[in-house]
Design an enzyme around this catalytic site. Structure first.
Site, PDB file in Angstrom:
ATOM      1  N   LYS A  54       0.830  -1.212   0.000  1.00 42.17           N
ATOM      2  CA  LYS A  54       0.000   0.000   0.000  1.00 42.17           C
ATOM      3  C   LYS A  54       0.867   1.267   0.000  1.00 42.17           C
ATOM      4  CE  LYS A  54      -2.342  -1.247   3.678  1.00 42.17           C
ATOM      5  NZ  LYS A  54      -1.786  -2.612   3.886  1.00 42.17           N
ATOM      6  N   THR A  55       1.888   1.277   0.862  1.00 39.11           N
ATOM      7  CA  THR A  55       2.778   2.448   0.895  1.00 39.11           C
ATOM      8  C   THR A  55       3.533   2.588  -0.417  1.00 39.11           C
ATOM      9  OG1 THR A  55       3.039   2.200   3.295  1.00 39.11           O
ATOM     10  CG2 THR A  55       4.693   3.525   2.137  1.00 39.11           C
ATOM     11  N   ASP A  87      -1.669   6.821   6.239  1.00 43.97           N
ATOM     12  CA  ASP A  87      -1.641   5.403   6.594  1.00 43.97           C
ATOM     13  C   ASP A  87      -2.545   5.148   7.797  1.00 43.97           C
ATOM     14  OD1 ASP A  87      -0.932   2.776   6.357  1.00 43.97           O
ATOM     15  OD2 ASP A  87       1.027   2.999   7.315  1.00 43.97           O
ATOM     16  N   THR A 115      -5.864  -1.312   7.052  1.00 47.26           N
ATOM     17  CA  THR A 115      -5.930  -2.763   7.194  1.00 47.26           C
ATOM     18  C   THR A 115      -7.330  -3.206   7.610  1.00 47.26           C
ATOM     19  OG1 THR A 115      -5.140  -2.556   9.478  1.00 47.26           O
ATOM     20  CG2 THR A 115      -3.484  -2.977   7.778  1.00 47.26           C
ATOM     21  N   ARG A 170       6.657  -8.234   1.830  1.00 40.42           N
ATOM     22  CA  ARG A 170       7.542  -7.761   2.900  1.00 40.42           C
ATOM     23  C   ARG A 170       8.218  -8.929   3.598  1.00 40.42           C
ATOM     24  NH1 ARG A 170       4.614  -3.919   6.605  1.00 40.42           N
ATOM     25  NH2 ARG A 170       5.347  -2.362   5.106  1.00 40.42           N
TER      26      ARG A 170
END
Length: 362
Positions: free
Chosen positions: A83-84, A128, A177, A236
């Site tokens: 997302k980032t 965020d 989230t 990640r």
């Protein structure tokens, strides 16, 4: 009904676990710095999320053709899925600067007003964990997103006045989230909503090969496949495992990551073939060996593992449920046949006999 299984958790987030776990989907500040070097810089370089990527490409190209700022974008999904990274790509594709903040950092409407009033025209504001923003700030954001204006309250009591403050056009990129916690008025103000899915192993292999090239690590296809299979569908985690396997290959092997080297390295770090770590296996082992596969209450299971109830519920269970190894039922937690097979155990004739005590716990 087992009441302790239905009580609300005190944990605020359902992230995959604390960042000190090798298979945690969250990242701390130090890891964020490492990730920055591995992030793709444009949509063409971004791996996976084909549907979201294609739709977002159309939104950005249309905005550029009109010479306008892009619509506000909401990205939802589990931690570690990109997302980032996508927010930074949006700014790069629009050739605009990006401002990064988070919902928990905005506790007052004045905090948000200060950020909005300092934005440049066309700038991308990445927010965020937007669902954790305070309610006053959230209500101010409604007008800012729709009319590019905020009302600043000056004074108190009967003498207070609202001064309208015009804002330059900007693009808000919200990441969450827990999309279900966003109020409908806020969700409706986003022009584009993309849900990030977990990655398939073949997509993670592409991520690993790309990252290995950036890290100047030699990796064979079967080595990348082995790491991808243990990465929980999350880029990640795949990059984190790659770095740990790289260290092992440099110290214990010839620096080349093969399947055998990856297996040995991840064995040292206690990440098994399905991506389960020590905590995950401890929960399954207690459920199978002590309670015969369940059903057993959450508090009883947590005591058996030696962890807090919230740790088991918020850290271990989401992945075990997603993998089909554990199920949550009104009577308690139960293990699936796949859990018995994964740990190499034979289920009793009647699963659940030894777990009945968990139904009557306080």
């Amino acid at each position: 009904m087992n009441w302790d299984d239905t009580a609300p958790s005190t944990a605020e987030e359902t992230a995959d676990g604390p960042a000190d776990r090798l298979v945690a989907a969250d990242a701390d500040g130090e890891e964020n710095a490492v990730e920055a070097a591995l992030r793709p810089k444009d949509l063409a370089e971004f791996v996976g999320q084909e549907r979201v990527r294609e739709q977002l490409d159309l939104v950005l190209k249309a905005a550029r053709a009109r010479g306008a700022t892009a619509d506000h974008v909401l990205l939802s999904g589990a931690p570690g899925l990109g997302k980032t990274t996508l927010s930074m790509i949006i700014a790069a594709e629009m050739d605009a600067p990006i401002r990064i903040t988070s919902g928990p950092a905005i506790q007052h409407a004045g905090d948000l007003a200060a950020i909005l009033s300092s934005l440049q025209e066309g700038e991308v504001l990445f927010l965020d964990e937007i669902h954790r923003m305070s309610r006053p700030a959230e209500e101010m954001l409604y007008m800012a997103m729709e009319d590019f204006r905020v009302d600043v309250i000056v004074g108190k009591g009967p003498g207070a006045t609202a001064i309208p403050l015009e804002l330059p056009p900007f693009t808000l990129v919200g990441a969450t989230t827990r999309a279900g916690l966003l109020p409908p008025p806020l969700r409706d103000r986003f022009g584009f909503t993309g849900h990030m899915e977990f990655y398939a192993p073949v997509e993670l292999q592409r991520v690993i090969h790309r990252s290995a090239g950036l890290l100047d690590v030699e990796i064979e296809p079967d080595g990348a496949a082995e790491i991808a299979g243990r990465s929980r569908g999350t880029p990640r985690i795949a990059n984190r495992l790659l770095r740990r396997v790289r260290d092992y290959a440099q110290v214990k092997a010839d620096g080349v990551i093969t399947r055998e080297v990856a297996e040995q390295a991840l064995g040292v770090y206690e990440v098994d073939s399905r991506g389960l770590d020590r905590l995950d296996r401890a929960v399954l082992t207690a459920l199978l060996k002590l309670f015969g596969g369940g059903p057993v209450g959450l508090s009883t299971l947590a005591v058996a593992v030696g962890e807090e109830r919230e740790t088991v519920e918020e850290v271990a269970e989401p992945f075990l449920v997603r993998e089909g190894l554990l199920a949550r039922t009104p009577r308690g937690r139960i293990a699936t046949p796949a859990a018995w097979a994964h740990l190499g155990l034979v289920p009793p004739q009647q699963v659940g006999g030894s777990g009945q005590a968990g139904l009557f716990e306080a």
